[in-house]
Design an enzyme around this catalytic site. Structure first.
Site, PDB file in Angstrom:
ATOM      1  N   ASP A   7       0.690  -1.058   0.011  1.00 16.11           N
ATOM      2  CA  ASP A   7       0.024  -0.178   0.017  1.00 16.11           C
ATOM      3  C   ASP A   7       0.936   1.158  -0.004  1.00 16.11           C
ATOM      4  OD1 ASP A   7      -2.686   1.124   0.325  1.00 16.11           O
ATOM      5  OD2 ASP A   7      -1.891   2.043   1.804  1.00 16.11           O
ATOM      6  N   SER A   8       0.275   2.271  -0.567  1.00 15.26           N
ATOM      7  CA  SER A   8       1.271   3.551  -0.338  1.00 15.26           C
ATOM      8  C   SER A   8       1.469   3.794   1.118  1.00 15.26           C
ATOM      9  CB  SER A   8       0.215   4.807  -1.063  1.00 15.26           C
ATOM     10  OG  SER A   8      -0.986   4.820  -0.345  1.00 15.26           O
ATOM     11  N   CYS A  70      -4.101  -1.414  -2.743  1.00 17.60           N
ATOM     12  CA  CYS A  70      -4.210   0.087  -2.915  1.00 17.60           C
ATOM     13  C   CYS A  70      -4.855   0.237  -4.081  1.00 17.60           C
ATOM     14  CB  CYS A  70      -2.736   0.809  -2.866  1.00 17.60           C
ATOM     15  SG  CYS A  70      -2.618   2.682  -3.360  1.00 17.60           S
ATOM     16  N   GLU A 162      -3.170   9.350   7.637  1.00 10.87           N
ATOM     17  CA  GLU A 162      -1.811   9.205   7.981  1.00 10.87           C
ATOM     18  C   GLU A 162      -1.011  10.048   9.078  1.00 10.87           C
ATOM     19  OE1 GLU A 162       0.733   7.174   5.838  1.00 10.87           O
ATOM     20  OE2 GLU A 162      -0.957   5.902   5.055  1.00 10.87           O
ATOM     21  N   CYS A 194     -10.920   3.123  -1.299  1.00 12.47           N
ATOM     22  CA  CYS A 194      -9.555   3.336  -1.004  1.00 12.47           C
ATOM     23  C   CYS A 194      -9.468   2.713   0.328  1.00 12.47           C
ATOM     24  CB  CYS A 194      -9.512   4.939  -0.794  1.00 12.47           C
ATOM     25  SG  CYS A 194      -7.814   5.352   0.047  1.00 12.47           S
ATOM     26  N   HIS A 196      -7.784   3.284   3.112  1.00  9.63           N
ATOM     27  CA  HIS A 196      -7.683   3.996   4.234  1.00  9.63           C
ATOM     28  C   HIS A 196      -9.165   4.267   4.662  1.00  9.63           C
ATOM     29  CE1 HIS A 196      -3.438   4.949   2.790  1.00  9.63           C
ATOM     30  NE2 HIS A 196      -3.290   5.499   3.984  1.00  9.63           N
TER      31      HIS A 196
HETATM   32  N1  DGL Z   1      -4.536   3.744   0.267  1.00  6.52           N
HETATM   33  C1  DGL Z   1      -4.490   4.062  -1.367  1.00  6.52           C
HETATM   34  C2  DGL Z   1      -5.723   3.791  -1.935  1.00  6.52           C
HETATM   35  O1  DGL Z   1      -6.318   2.744  -1.623  1.00  6.52           O
HETATM   36  C3  DGL Z   1      -4.174   5.434  -1.669  1.00  6.52           C
HETATM   37  C4  DGL Z   1      -3.978   6.450  -0.698  1.00  6.52           C
HETATM   38  C5  DGL Z   1      -3.192   7.360  -1.192  1.00  6.52           C
HETATM   39  O2  DGL Z   1      -1.674   7.219  -0.990  1.00  6.52           O
HETATM   40  O3  DGL Z   1      -3.479   8.503  -1.905  1.00  6.52           O
HETATM   41  O4  DGL Z   1      -6.334   4.263  -2.849  1.00  6.52           O
END
Ligand code: DGL
Length: 270
Positions: A7-8, A70, A162, A194, A196
């Site tokens: 993931d990012s 992600c 984050e 997403c 998150h």
């Molecule tokens: N967690 C990532 C997603 O599922 C992206 C979050 C990001 O780095 O902008 O889209």
């Protein structure tokens, strides 16, 4: 025996947690690219370059199969990676397909033509890069007809999460839900596109109302991965040790991760 989860940043821990519960004997190597998060405001080329570098790092850690947990990387980089980058004997899978299969009530791997489904008005909440890729709408069109999708790019939510600023994250989620409802007053389903956002699932549900079915990915991806490994047991790679790797500051990232998952998580440098 390891599977990689990328993931990012920290959001993919929601997927990791669900996979760890579903497949407790598979060692998981997690890589969060916190030094470069958020991805959601980056260009497709940038996302591709960062995602391939991180995936290579997971191959090097003994993973033959890497899940891009992600949506932004799945939307902006996965197809290009699968078409020209993934080396023989390795696999990279994304997180859209399990979600769409659940939304369209299909069995895993059902390749019949697209058909009408129960959900008619679907709200998609995702990062700006995911929304502008239109990858969700493209994948959905292979499986369902007559579904109206309204997408809301949720700027700022990933940064707030984050940074551990959940009060700001909640305020942003409520304002993005408001903005969506101005375009689509009565969605019957909402997709948290997403990784998150499951951390804010209750706020999304509360703001949308109980009549809206909210789909969030973690359990769907875990189920889909278990099914995939049943069919392709050789794709569990040679690595034997679970690990949490980050490109960010391990101390800071470990403390945020511990707060999110409510158990001790210790990251080391990727
Ligand atoms: N967690 C990532 C997603 O599922 C992206 C979050 C990001 O780095 O902008 O889209």
């Amino acid at each position: 025996m390891a599977v990689g989860i990328f993931d990012s940043g920290l959001g993919g821990l929601t997927v990791l947690d669900a996979v760890a519960k579903r497949l407790p004997n598979v060692p998981l190597v997690y890589l969060g690219d916190s030094a470069h998060a958020p991805y959601g405001v980056r260009t497709p080329d940038d996302i591709y370059n960062l995602t391939t570098a991180a995936t290579q790092r997971l191959f090097d850690a003994g993973c033959d199969l890497v899940i891009l947990a992600c949506n932004t990387a799945s939307a902006a980089a996965l197809r290009r990676m699968q078409e020209g980058w993934v080396p023989p004997g390795k696999r990279v899978l994304g997180v859209f397909v399990p979600l769409i299969e659940a939304l369209t009530e299909r069995q895993w791997g059902d390749n019949s033509p697209p058909r009408e489904v129960a959900a008619k008005h679907v709200a998609l909440f995702a990062t700006p890069a995911t929304v502008s890729s239109r990858a969700f709408q493209r994948e959905l069109a292979f499986r369902a007809i007559g579904v109206d999708v309204e997408a809301q790019a949720c700027g700022g939510v990933v940064d707030a999460i984050e940074d551990g600023d959940m009060i700001l994250a909640e305020a942003l989620v409520r304002s993005h839900v408001d903005a969506l409802q101005r375009k689509m007053p009565t969605p019957d389903a909402a997709v948290l596109g997403c990784t998150h956002y499951p951390l804010m699932a209750e706020v999304f549900q509360d703001a949308l109302g109980p009549q809206v079915k909210v789909f969030s990915q973690a359990n769907l991806v875990a189920e889909s991965l278990a099914d995939y490994l049943d069919r392709h047991p050789q794709m569990v790679g040679p690595g034997t040790e679970p690990a949490f790797l980050t490109t960010g500051d391990p101390k800071r990232v470990s403390s945020r991760a511990t707060q999110f998952l409510r158990r001790q998580i210790t990251f080391t440098s990727a």
